[in-house]
Design a protein around this motif. Structure first.
Motif: not given
Ligand SMILES: [Zn+2]
Length: 141
Positions: A32, A59, A34, A56
């Motif tokens: 992802h 994360c 980030e 999410c």
């Molecule tokens: Zn994520």
């Protein structure tokens, strides 16, 4: 639309961008935006990630964990790509809120996350970093 993230470190003269990341919908959490931007940041007293999506839940847990390692991390969420708002907000009856308030600032510190939205600020609720968070430059608009 992909999720994009810009990574910054705190400096005397403000936030300095040092990295970025991007991810398509459906990619693995470890890929992802980030996470990609985070992995490329140099050491700093404080970190800022600006992205067009809420983290999410995977994360979100990851950054709580990173904050337990002594990192002070701010994520500024300025859009809801990815539709992860529901991972962060529930209404009074416990139902997920699909369109969370934007922008939202999430502070990760000592294993705990603190969400601050415009509605908090306008309602006079706590709208800054949590207690003992390191001094940081003003966040970008
Ligand atoms: Zn994520």
């Amino acid at each position: 639309m992909p999720v994009t993230c810009e990574g910054f470190v705190a400096s005397e003269s403000g936030w300095r961008q040092k990295s970025n990341g991007s991810a398509e919908r459906g990619s693995r959490a470890t890929d992802h935006a980030e996470r990609v931007a985070w992995a490329k940041l140099p050491g700093s007293a404080a970190f800022l990630l600006v992205q067009n999506a809420y983290p999410c839940c995977d994360c979100h847990q990851f950054f709580k964990g990173e904050s337990l390692k002594g990192h002070a991390i701010v994520i500024k969420v300025d859009d809801n790509q990815g539709d992860y708002s529901a991972d962060h907000f529930q209404d009074a009856r416990g139902r997920p809120i699909l369109r969370g308030s934007l922008p939202c600032i999430i502070y990760y510190f000592n294993g705990v996350s603190t969400h601050v939205t415009m509605s908090d600020a306008m309602a006079g609720r706590a709208s800054g970093p949590p207690a003992n968070f390191p001094a940081i430059p003003d966040l970008p608009e």
